[in-house]
Design an enzyme around this catalytic site. Structure first.
Site, mmCIF file in Angstrom:
data_model
loop_
_atom_site.group_PDB
_atom_site.id
_atom_site.type_symbol
_atom_site.label_atom_id
_atom_site.label_comp_id
_atom_site.label_asym_id
_atom_site.label_seq_id
_atom_site.Cartn_x
_atom_site.Cartn_y
_atom_site.Cartn_z
ATOM 1 N N LEU A 161 0.827 -1.210 0.000
ATOM 2 C CA LEU A 161 0.000 0.000 0.000
ATOM 3 C C LEU A 161 0.861 1.260 0.000
ATOM 4 O O LEU A 161 0.470 2.293 -0.509
ATOM 5 C CB LEU A 161 -0.906 0.024 1.234
ATOM 6 C CG LEU A 161 -2.066 -0.975 1.244
ATOM 7 C CD1 LEU A 161 -2.754 -0.963 2.598
ATOM 8 C CD2 LEU A 161 -3.067 -0.655 0.143
ATOM 9 N N PHE A 172 9.111 4.239 8.307
ATOM 10 C CA PHE A 172 9.109 3.195 9.322
ATOM 11 C C PHE A 172 9.020 1.805 8.741
ATOM 12 O O PHE A 172 9.236 0.833 9.434
ATOM 13 C CB PHE A 172 7.933 3.401 10.273
ATOM 14 C CG PHE A 172 7.944 4.754 10.904
ATOM 15 C CD1 PHE A 172 8.888 5.059 11.868
ATOM 16 C CD2 PHE A 172 7.038 5.719 10.529
ATOM 17 C CE1 PHE A 172 8.916 6.306 12.444
ATOM 18 C CE2 PHE A 172 7.058 6.957 11.112
ATOM 19 C CZ PHE A 172 7.995 7.264 12.070
ATOM 20 N N ASP A 206 6.090 13.528 12.396
ATOM 21 C CA ASP A 206 6.186 13.362 10.953
ATOM 22 C C ASP A 206 4.838 13.631 10.291
ATOM 23 O O ASP A 206 4.297 12.800 9.565
ATOM 24 C CB ASP A 206 6.693 11.953 10.620
ATOM 25 C CG ASP A 206 7.208 11.867 9.182
ATOM 26 O OD1 ASP A 206 7.376 12.930 8.541
ATOM 27 O OD2 ASP A 206 7.424 10.738 8.697
#
Ligand SMILES: *[C@@H]1O[C@H](CO)[C@@H](O)[C@H](O)[C@H]1NC(C)=O
Ligand SMILES: *[C@@H]1O[C@H](CO)[C@@H](O)[C@H](O)[C@H]1NC(C)=O
Ligand SMILES: *[C@@H]1O[C@H](CO)[C@@H](O)[C@H](O)[C@H]1NC(C)=O
Ligand SMILES: *[C@@H]1O[C@H](CO)[C@@H](O)[C@H](O)[C@H]1NC(C)=O
Length: 853
Positions: free
Chosen positions: A556, A561, A676
């Site tokens: 996706l 991360f 973020d």
């Protein structure tokens, strides 16, 4: 030396005060001399004469023109006495340095006030009242400004007179009365006083505030005596709650209408009809040895009081008579308040006076005003209920009140109904505050509840909703989120989470997770008992997730991360729940416990603008997080795609992101700094509502928020300057990121355009936005070929964004303030230049690289 007492009242007992008074007078005289020598003679003559005049005044209650009183002494103020000394006219000290020009019973200890001037507004120390020939009584403040004067019937005043019946009158040359206090009563009538048609008594605000309250007693032009309320601050009357039944009648001309209200010498109160008949309201009585007064009290009761004359020996005012009989029942106002404030309940005490109390779970808005409004001690309403993400049965409990009703505040009537159904329907209706059940009928009522009262004849039940936990922790931000964050660093143990400051949040979370997640997996859980951590997050095996994602087939997205895959979790007999599985690629050596604690904290955040964490996997090198899957992709795709979303949709998204961040910063049990914020981390659900994802990960992955760590979190273009400077990292870094995202939402433009884009002259978005703002060219910002109706909102949004991207973190608003500004609750001020330090660009990209490891 009693004779001079009213002018210089404290001569005998307080010589020091007296001398001060004299000094003041001498000063006044010298000043007068300095300015106008001609007036000196007159003025000093006046001063000399004054004591003599007062002698005269003392003996027969008469006050000559030219006399004056000043508000100087706190304990006993200067006054003009009636011949017997029963009544006094003058300044009464109230509190602090405030005095009220009034008439009072002078021989009883509490010196009850029966009349006051100046609409009950107290004056400051040093104010004066003068008796003048042309203006009658004139009240002036210490600077000589006129505050009030007696409205004379035309004529020249010869003298004033304080009489023993309590009337202060101004007499003209042939002894006619040009003005008298009996004709302009305030809240009290005295024996021998009458009221003609059109006359009014006004209650005061409270025991100590003499301003006009909301109750009136008036003899109407039709001859009827009525008690009624007005809707302050207007004089607009509501229907009466007591009437004497002495009105003129259209149908029966033999009825003689009332012409005046009489309070006679012997204590009888009656309405005198035009034909001389009396409608007696209160028979005579009270006796020679008592003072009498009839007062419209601030609780709306018109009361006849008596007080023994044997003054200082004590005694109090006792009630001889009062109307109406039951003010709680009689005062029912369809457009306004009953006797008690909103949400309050009226009960009649034994002395027929009303008392008000708040229902369980409610308390007085102003604790010093028992007749005031009650407020719920808990958040209530549809928005609040929704926020807590829990079903109403878990949020509220129901208190049952017998024979209590708030007539007229209902919005729904249901019938036929049972008591149990009535209770349930209110509990499940977020608008319902209380339901009244009586005789098979159920009335649902919403806040504010008006005209609350207890009525034993009702035989009714009131089901009132009270929040199980009235804590408002989850709605108001903590006082000091930064401090809180530090505390939490040390306290990240499950215990602190579960037994910490807000039991309510834990309760709601547990309830929500339990109901939602456990329910979905109920059948599966039965067969394969799953290892779960404390907040009922599911713990999956790697194999399970590998199967769910079909071997990590459909990617996706990729982020800092890790990579996110789409998956389906089988529930029961084959229904798949779409999930997003994030495979973390940054594995830190820490204990299993720490990872779980962090995951738990993330798992506890529940907000409609956050992506929900459903479970995780923690098997050695394999660390994965399982999120709900959101079908509409990222905000980046939405904003920067081919078709630009409409302005109104963008506004909603901005609200959503702001509220989600506000929740992370201030409203969840331990503050989470996202670190973020960018459009790639904001997802849209099926209703295109913004949902923030990836929160809590920076901490989870040990992206240290102190400067000891080498890695700078965040993404180019969205990174706050303090990452490069020796400054602490706070929640304000997210505010910066939000500011950039907000500009992107406004402009449908990337913060940093990729370099191979041709013809790009706009440069860095933040610079360009500030330039456009300064030039007043906001239309240029809105890239989307769209005419925006609400220019004011557009400007406000741009200004908020410019506040958020201030280089100085202290200048940036908190997310709470941001939300308020966006919603228009708080005014947005002109933002300063966001980049006072760097001339050209906010964050040169090379600079970022040089800091990255
Ligand atoms: C005023 O009265 C209070 C007690 O009621 C007393 O303590 C105080 O000394 C008095 N002040 C003056 C100026 O008389
Ligand atoms: C009395 O009440 C009125 C209305 O609430 C208020 O404006 C006024 O300041 C009050 N006066 C005093 C002396 O407290
Ligand atoms: C006062 O009014 C009552 C009732 O009408 C009457 O009985 C009484 O005589 C009156 N007293 C005086 C002094 O007029
Ligand atoms: C919550 O309600 C209880 C009683 O119902 C009350 O004692 C307590 O003060 C309330 N707490 C708050 C924060 O209002």
């Amino acid at each position: 030396n009693i004779t001079t007492q009213h002018l210089l009242p404290l001569r005998k007992t307080k010589p020091r005060l007296l001398s001060r008074t004299i000094i003041i007078k001498i000063l006044v005289v010298s000043l007068a001399m300095a300015f106008s020598p001609g007036t000196l003679v007159v003025f000093s003559l006046f001063l000399l004469l004054l004591p003599l005049l007062s002698v005269f005044a003392q003996t027969n209650g008469s006050v000559p023109v030219g006399a004056s009183l000043s508000a100087l002494h706190l304990n006993s103020s200067s006054s003009w006495l009636s011949p017997s000394g029963d009544f006094a006219f003058g300044f009464r000290h109230l509190q602090n340095d405030l005095f009220l020009l009034s008439i009072w019973f002078n021989k009883i200890p509490d010196k009850t006030i029966v009349w006051h001037a100046n609409e009950g507004r107290p004056v400051t120390r040093g104010s004066r009242v003068n008796l003048t020939a042309n203006g009658g009584l004139i009240l002036t403040d210490p600077q000589g400004q006129e505050l009030w004067r007696s409205d004379l019937i035309s004529g020249v005043v010869v003298s004033g007179n304080m009489s023993d019946d309590g009337n202060f009158a101004l007499q003209g040359s042939n002894s006619d009365r040009l003005w008298q206090s009996f004709e302009i009563p305030t809240d009290t009538m005295l024996p021998t006083q009458t009221m003609v048609r059109g006359g009014v008594l006004y209650s005061r605000q409270s025991a100590t505030n003499y301003s006009k309250g909301r109750f009136r007693l008036s003899l109407g032009q039709d001859g009827n005596l009525e008690l009624y309320t007005v809707n302050l601050p207007t004089d607009n009357p509501n229907s009466y709650y007591y009437q004497s039944d002495t009105a003129a009648s259209d149908s029966n001309s033999s009825v003689s209408p009332g012409s005046r209200l009489v309070f006679n010498q012997s204590g009888a109160i009656y309405v005198l009809r035009e034909n001389g008949d009396r409608k007696v309201l209160k028979e005579q009585g009270g006796g020679e040895d008592n003072y009498l007064r009839a007062t419209l009290d601030y609780d709306g009761i018109f009361t006849l009081y008596s007080h023994p004359k044997a003054g200082n020996s004590g005694g109090t005012w006792t009630t001889l008579w009062s109307v109406p009989g039951d003010i709680c029942q009689d005062l029912l106002v369809d457009s306004g308040l009953g006797i008690c404030g909103y949400n309050s309940i009226c009960t009649l005490k034994e002395d027929r006076r009303p008392t008000c109390h708040c229902p369980t779970g409610y308390s007085l808005l102003d604790p010093s005003d028992i007749y005031g409004d009650c407020k719920p001690d808990f958040p209530q309403g549809c928005a609040e209920d929704q926020l807590s993400n829990s079903i109403s049965e878990d949020l509220y409990k129901v208190e049952v009140l017998i024979n209590t009703d708030w007539p007229l505040s209902d919005y729904t009537m249901l019938k036929p109904f049972t008591a149990e159904k009535c209770n349930q329907t209110c509990l499940q209706d977020c608008m319902c505050a209380v339901a009244i059940f009586r005789d098979g009928t159920c009335w649902k009522k919403k806040i504010p509840l008006a005209n609350g009262r207890v009525d034993t004849s009702l035989n009714s039940q009131a089901f009132i909703k009270v929040r199980k936990d009235n804590s408002t922790d989850h709605l108001v931000p903590p006082n000091n989120p930064q401090k809180k964050e530090k505390d939490n660093d040390n306290l990240i143990v499950i215990g602190s989470v579960l037994f910490g400051s807000s039991v309510f949040i834990n309760f709601v979370l547990l309830a929500a997770i339990f109901v939602g997640f456990f329910f979905i997996y109920r059948r599966k859980l039965k067969t394969t008992p799953r290892k779960t951590v404390q907040v009922n997050l599911s713990c999956f095996t790697y194999k399970e997730l590998e199967e769910a994602t079909n071997g990590f087939e459909e990617e996706l997205g990729r982020g800092a991360f890790g990579i996110v895959y789409k998956g389906f979790l089988q529930i029961g007999s084959g229904i798949g729940l779409a999930v997003a599985v994030k495979k973390l690629n940054y594995v830190v050596e820490d204990t299993e416990r720490e990872f779980k604690n962090e995951v738990n904290i993330i798992g506890q955040t529940h907000h409609k603008n956050l992506v929900r964490l459903l479970g995780y996997c923690d098997e050695g090198q394999h660390r994965l997080l399982v999120y709900e899957y959101l079908s509409n992709g990222t905000l980046a795709k939405y904003l920067f795609g081919e078709i630009k979303p409409a302005w109104n949709q963008r506004v909603e998204i901005a609200y959503g992101v702001a509220r989600g961040l506000l929740y992370l910063h201030e409203e969840c049990s331990s503050q989470i700094i996202h670190c973020d914020i960018k459009p790639q981390n904001i997802l849209l659900d099926e209703k295109n509502m913004a949902r923030i994802s990836d929160f809590g990960l920076s901490k989870l992955l040990k992206m240290d928020q102190s400067h000891t760590h080498t890695a700078i979190r965040g993404t180019k273009g969205y990174v706050a300057p303090e990452w490069f400077r020796n400054m602490p990292i706070t929640a304000k870094v997210d505010v910066y990121g939000f500011g950039v995202v907000l500009l992107e939402i406004i402009c449908c433009r990337k913060s940093v355009e990729s370099e191979n884009q041709s013809g790009e002259e706009k440069g860095i978005l933040t610079d360009w936005a500030y330039d456009c703002y300064q030039e007043g060219a906001l239309d240029m910002l809105v890239n989307c070929d769209e005419h925006i109706e609400n220019k004011k909102k557009l400007k406000a949004f741009v200004m908020v964004a410019l506040w958020c991207i201030q280089e100085n973190p202290n200048l940036r608003p908190t997310m709470k303030k941001v939300v308020q500004m966006l919603e228009g609750v708080v005014e947005v001020l002109d933002p300063p230049c966001p980049f006072p330090y760097s001339i050209s660009t906010t964050i040169p990209s090379q600079k970022i690289q040089s800091y990255e490891v």
